[in-house]
Design an enzyme around this catalytic site. Sequence first.
Site, short mmCIF file in Angstrom:
data_model
loop_
_atom_site.label_atom_id
_atom_site.label_comp_id
_atom_site.label_asym_id
_atom_site.label_seq_id
_atom_site.Cartn_x
_atom_site.Cartn_y
_atom_site.Cartn_z
N ARG A 44 99.58 10.40 74.77
CA ARG A 44 99.76 9.67 75.72
C ARG A 44 101.28 9.96 76.20
O ARG A 44 101.79 9.76 77.52
CB ARG A 44 99.68 8.13 75.57
CG ARG A 44 99.90 7.05 76.82
CD ARG A 44 99.88 5.64 76.02
NE ARG A 44 98.61 5.24 75.51
CZ ARG A 44 97.64 4.95 76.22
NH1 ARG A 44 97.39 4.71 77.52
NH2 ARG A 44 96.34 4.63 75.61
N THR B 233 96.70 1.73 73.80
CA THR B 233 96.19 0.83 74.77
C THR B 233 97.14 -0.51 74.83
O THR B 233 97.61 -0.77 76.08
CB THR B 233 94.83 0.69 74.75
OG1 THR B 233 94.02 1.75 74.63
CG2 THR B 233 94.14 -0.32 75.93
N THR C 136 91.72 6.66 67.51
CA THR C 136 91.81 7.31 69.14
C THR C 136 91.37 6.32 70.11
O THR C 136 91.41 6.54 71.33
CB THR C 136 91.03 8.49 69.11
OG1 THR C 136 89.71 8.28 68.75
CG2 THR C 136 91.61 9.66 68.77
N GLY C 137 90.92 5.12 69.52
CA GLY C 137 90.77 3.83 70.58
C GLY C 137 89.50 4.00 71.45
O GLY C 137 88.62 4.33 71.15
N GLY D 56 88.40 -9.75 82.60
CA GLY D 56 88.09 -10.27 83.84
C GLY D 56 88.89 -11.38 83.85
O GLY D 56 89.53 -11.92 84.97
N LEU D 57 88.82 -12.43 82.96
CA LEU D 57 89.43 -13.87 83.08
C LEU D 57 91.08 -13.70 82.94
O LEU D 57 91.56 -14.75 83.74
CB LEU D 57 88.73 -14.56 81.95
CG LEU D 57 87.29 -14.58 82.13
CD1 LEU D 57 86.52 -15.73 81.19
CD2 LEU D 57 86.65 -15.17 83.61
N GLY E 33 83.44 -4.10 79.77
CA GLY E 33 83.30 -3.63 78.28
C GLY E 33 84.24 -2.41 78.15
O GLY E 33 84.78 -1.67 79.06
N ASP F 80 89.35 0.61 67.42
CA ASP F 80 88.57 0.46 68.72
C ASP F 80 87.35 1.67 68.72
O ASP F 80 86.15 1.41 68.99
CB ASP F 80 88.93 0.52 69.92
CG ASP F 80 89.53 -0.56 70.24
OD1 ASP F 80 89.64 -1.79 69.66
OD2 ASP F 80 90.01 -0.69 71.53
N HIS G 3 104.56 -34.25 63.00
CA HIS G 3 104.45 -35.26 64.25
C HIS G 3 105.71 -35.34 65.17
O HIS G 3 106.80 -35.32 64.67
CB HIS G 3 103.86 -36.63 63.82
CG HIS G 3 104.03 -37.58 65.08
ND1 HIS G 3 102.89 -37.60 65.70
CD2 HIS G 3 104.81 -38.56 65.72
CE1 HIS G 3 102.88 -38.51 66.64
NE2 HIS G 3 104.22 -39.17 66.62
#
Length: 469
Positions: free
Chosen positions: A37, A43, A146-147, A188-189, A275, A316, A448
Amino acid sequence: MTDTQYDLVVIGGGPGGYVCAIRAAQLGMKVACVEKRGSLGGTCLNVGCIPSKALLISSEKFAEAQHDLAAHGVKVGGVELDLKTMLARKDKVVLDLTKGIEFLFKKNKVDYKIGSGAIAAPGKVKVTLNAGGEETLATKNIVIATGSDHVDLPTMAVDEKRIVSSTGALALASVPKHLVVVGAGYIGLEMGSVWRRLGAEVTVVEFLDRITPGMDGEVAKQFQRVLTRQGFKFRLGTKVTGAKPGKAGIDLTVEPAGGGAPETISADIVLVAIGRKPHTAGLGLDRAGIKTDAKGRVEVDDHFRTSLPGVYAIGDVIRGPMLAHKAEDEGVVVAEIIAGQSGHIDYDAIPGVVYTWPEVAAVGKTEEELKAANVAYKVGKFPFAAGSRARANGFTEGFVKILADAKTDRVLGAHIIGPDAGTLIAELVLGMEFKAAAEDIARTCHAHPTQNEAVKEAALAVAGRAIHV
Ligand code: FAD
Ligand code: NAI
């Protein structure tokens, strides 16, 4: 061929690879890490966890200044978005952190090779250097780290302009009028939240009839309700069947997942977040005889060994959740295994966090999983609205839910939707690592007033004895 004989060459400098390289160096190995990279951190640091969290906090501040500060008696007038500065800040955070890994490599005497690595033969990694030329590294062991890459929809390829992956969504030059997100998962979220807070209309198209598959169903329902209140529109049970240039930018054709009448949704930007897939291109796996599974992931055994002796894989690119902390832990463990030590990961105790507002965090089993496995369990729940700190802070959304074995009281899963859920889950992860019973957590003194008291109350609720509800 270089003269140096390495103990370990790691291919990939993401959280799996760079952590593995540093741990191996700590254990006395001569280590090189190959990264193509041009920047370390993978990533996660470059186009994932970190830039997304930088934009999430910035956009949260923008939304807070617009909508929430007045209730605290803090008046701010003329709140304006300076998107250029927001994006530049994110880039600076990324640059500082990726440079930080270079510093850690120097400190630990890890050789950083900037280029693409391929497995030339057992014990040989060929590096095609970004600066030109080639180098072959001789090594006793190789770790593939390598992800992963984004997945394209068959009907529309990502161009990172109008049809973007998370990488494009982290760098939009202006706030889209209408952002359509395909996939109601983590990316997405989170990215939908960023652009919604900055003013975009956001529609999420999801194939399944629920958001965040894999998450506890009750939590997912509450999550969807909260996001809907924030202005998200959801089109569940819907599939995208086509895309063509339109007036606004893109006209998407969608239809019910089970088949039915098609409809058009116009968007100026479409984020595809359905995904990620393992990244193995150019590694020479076939030539080296390294097996992959049906999903293209490098096959490994319990000790991260691939089918080629001396070659391991983590992160990954192998099975399991695609999360940075999972990759990091595997990096540490594989380095220890190579050094002759015994490393171990409890895959039941890996937390997952969605960094929206409120955050959603989980560890261990969901109710649906326990039911499917016929495990008798008890549920303890506590709403943040009943907690004093949540009230004082004005963040009362959500609850803590603990699932414990009905006989032994051992914690089997925990699910939190609420303020700082990602931090609160840590005590439950630790509890699960130590095989804690819900009563262990319930009898632990919690300061508390803190949000963590909601965890204690949920643990008390497992035995039906919460105090504040
Ligand atoms: P990667 O980080 O993908 O690193 C692999 C590296 O290998 C890359 O830099 C790549 O350039 C390099 N490489 C590939 N092939 C070669 C080769 N042949 N030679 C040399 N180098 C090569 N996870 C979380 O836990 N928390 C989060 O908040 C989170 N947010 C995310 C947000 C987004 C938008 C995305 C996309 C992901 C996010 N993730 C998050 C997931 C996380 O980024 C990944 O799980 C993590 O980066 C995986 O680490 P890794 O080391 O296995 O792979
Ligand atoms: P995801 O797996 O989280 O979600 C994908 C969603 O897309 C699912 O809801 C799925 O049902 C849906 N989908 C799949 N195909 C579809 C189609 N054709 N049409 C409509 N919907 C479809 O994947 P996502 O969001 O792309 O993220 C990838 C991975 O990156 C995550 O699984 C996670 O491992 C990692 N990540 C982690 C983050 C975190 O830890 N906070 C943040 C961002 C990413």
